[in-house]
Design a protein around this motif. Structure first.
Motif: not given
Lengths: 153, 383
Positions: A9, A76-78, A80-81, A83, B133, B135-137, B194-196
């Motif tokens: 994280r 989220a199914h994709r 983050a870097p 994660f 922190s 896990g957002t992107w 499915t993306i989000c």
């Protein structure tokens, strides 16, 4: 129960205005601030040394109950870097009992829409993050996460 | 009293880059320049005529690159709606004599990343501390967060969300420049990856390269240029926050409401006067939010309206007639392309031309519901 382990994280970097919040997180205390000037002394988040409603500096920090509800979220199914191995995971907005809302992850529950009805009662839980500082020492910080409330008050 | 900026300026040059989509042989700055030169040609002006440069990022870079010595610059950069704000700011600068010929540019190598800056910032901004922190992107995991609340409050469904993508694809099938042109059905959208959740791939915008530019002058000079002028009737802009978690109402954007209200107030028109709408659609819920927040539909009524294909070809009010960010193109800051399509429709030059367009509204979003800009444009000089 599935425990969502999310490594790598991004490590929050406090500013002078948020240092006390992150210091309390190290002790697993979730703090909010409230305005002593506004009627009803409303709580607010994120930390600022003044009230975002009336701009008064007459404010104080206090420990929140750690209870809240699931206001809205995505699964989220994709990832983050860092994660990518943790999908699917829940990025949520939690409405705290005291009123303010914050982003968090919902853990200790299989992430499906069926398991995550809007307004689901939640409670805070903590993940400890560590990283090596430039001087070789280990820096630690606590990150507030939430899980479905287990009852009791 | 009418606003002195109402009908005070006009768009007399408008162009996109010749190519759109995947352009690995051009840097971001060159995409700005390609669009800018084409827009100058469209208006019949040169770089020595231009005395105002407005762009999201560095107007200094654009002025240097194009050999312009401006007397007015604006680098307002609040995300993809920045160009709506640039049109509004140029209108004020033109009306008050700060400049005579304003150039607004956009270029972005969003897909090929040629000559672009770093992508992930880090740092200690509020969003870096209180959102990253978790896990957002970027946009897909943050812009989408409000929608489940909308589903909960208004009974909005996944199928209704999908219908926005279907309606826009119907427009894109008529547009040879659109990146995605194969017709799709609701089930195709729901079956896409499915993306989000609850968002699927076809409900997320494209990632492309491209650019666009506009030339604006004062309204009293507009007829001296070769193309049919597009007059600025109304404009609005606003911001709300920099973190999606701090949105005040997850079913309604304060920036949208404020920006739209100001634009209608200046334009002095009714919603029913609007013939054509462009709404920045980074994700399929944005047209739903905007149709409600701008006052075209009551809260909770826009999603069923889209599901009935009222925005599609042959429907009652055409929305996103180029195919939108979902099907046409999306460089990262798409707002410029929404304005370009409004201009094309008002000139009668669109690939999927709608009959009798006199007033077009172009609404942009910046960041993830962070900012908004709204333009009301017309081809009627007596409006």
């Amino acid at each position: 129960m599935i425990r969502l382990v999310v490594p790598k994280r991004p490590f929050p970097r406090p500013t002078p205005e948020t240092q006390a919040y992150w210091d309390a997180c190290k002790e697993h205390k979730l703090t909010l601030q409230r305005c002593l000037n506004c009627e009803g002394q409303p709580a607010y988040f994120y930390p600022r040394p003044f009230c975002p409603t009336c701009l008064s500096r007459n404010i104080e920090s206090f420990e929140a109950s750690g209870k809240g509800t699931l206001h809205t979220y995505i699964i989220a199914h994709r990832g983050a870097p860092g994660f990518q191995d943790d999908v699917p995971y829940v990025i949520a907005v939690v409405e705290l009992e005291e009123g303010p809302r914050m982003m968090s992850n919902i853990v200790d529950v299989e992430p499906t829409p069926e398991n995550l009805p809007v307004d689901l009662p939640l409670e805070v839980t903590w993940e400890d993050l560590e990283r090596e500082a430039r001087d070789g020492t280990t820096e630690k910080i606590g990150l507030p996460l939430f899980r479905p409330a287990r009852g009791g008050s | 009293m009418s606003s002195p900026l109402r009908m005070a300026s006009a768009i007399v040059g408008a162009a996109e880059t010749e190519e759109l989509g995947v352009i690995p042989d051009k840097s971001a700055t060159q995409l700005h320049a390609d669009a800018a030169i084409r827009a100058m040609e469209d208006a019949g002006v040169t770089n020595s005529d231009v005395d105002a440069v407005l762009t999201a990022g560095s107007p200094t870079q654009i002025a240097e690159y194009l050999g312009i010595q401006p007397t007015y610059i604006d680098g307002t950069s609040v995300g993809g709606c920045s160009f709506m704000l640039h049109v509004a700011h140029a209108a004020a600068a033109l009306a008050t004599g700060r400049c005579n010929v304003a150039l607004i540019t956009h270029g972005q190598s969003g897909r090929s990343r040629v000559g672009e800056g770093g992508r992930f910032g880090g740092g200690s901004t509020p969003s870096a501390q209180f959102e990253d922190s978790y896990g957002t992107w970027g946009a897909p995991s943050r812009f989408t967060v409000p929608f489940v609340r909308h589903m909960h409050e208004y009974g909005t469904t996944e199928e209704q969300l999908a219908s926005v993508a279907v309606a826009q694809r119907q427009w894109a099938t008529k547009n040879p420049r659109a990146m995605m042109r194969d017709p799709i059905e609701i089930q195709d959208v729901l079956d896409s990856r499915t993306i989000c959740w609850p968002f699927h791939l076809f409900e997320c915008c494209l990632v492309t390269d491209g650019g666009g530019a506009l030339i604006m002058v004062a309204a009293d000079r507009a007829k001296d240029f070769p193309k049919k002028p597009v007059y600025v009737m109304g404009m609005g802009e606003s911001v709300e926050m920099t973190m999606i978690s701090q949105m005040q109402d997850f079913t309604s954007s304060r920036a949208f409401v404020t920006s739209g209200r100001e634009a209608f107030k200046m334009a002095e028109i009714k919603h029913s006067d609007v013939d054509h709408i462009m709404i920045y659609d980074a994700f399929a819920h944005l047209p739903i939010f905007a149709m409600e927040d701008l006052g075209f539909r009551k809260k909770g009524e826009a999603a069923p309206w889209f599901a009935e294909m009222k925005s599609a070809p042959g429907g009652e009010l055409p929305v996103n007639t180029n195919g939108g960010g979902l099907s046409y193109t999306h460089t990262g800051m798409y707002g410029m392309f929404a304005i370009q399509e409004s201009v094309r429709q008002l000139r009668g030059e669109a690939a999927a031309q709608v009959d009798d367009v006199t007033i077009s509204l172009a609404h942009g979003v910046g960041g993830m519901f962070f900012a908004a800009g709204t333009l009301i444009l017309t081809n009627d000089p007596s409006a």
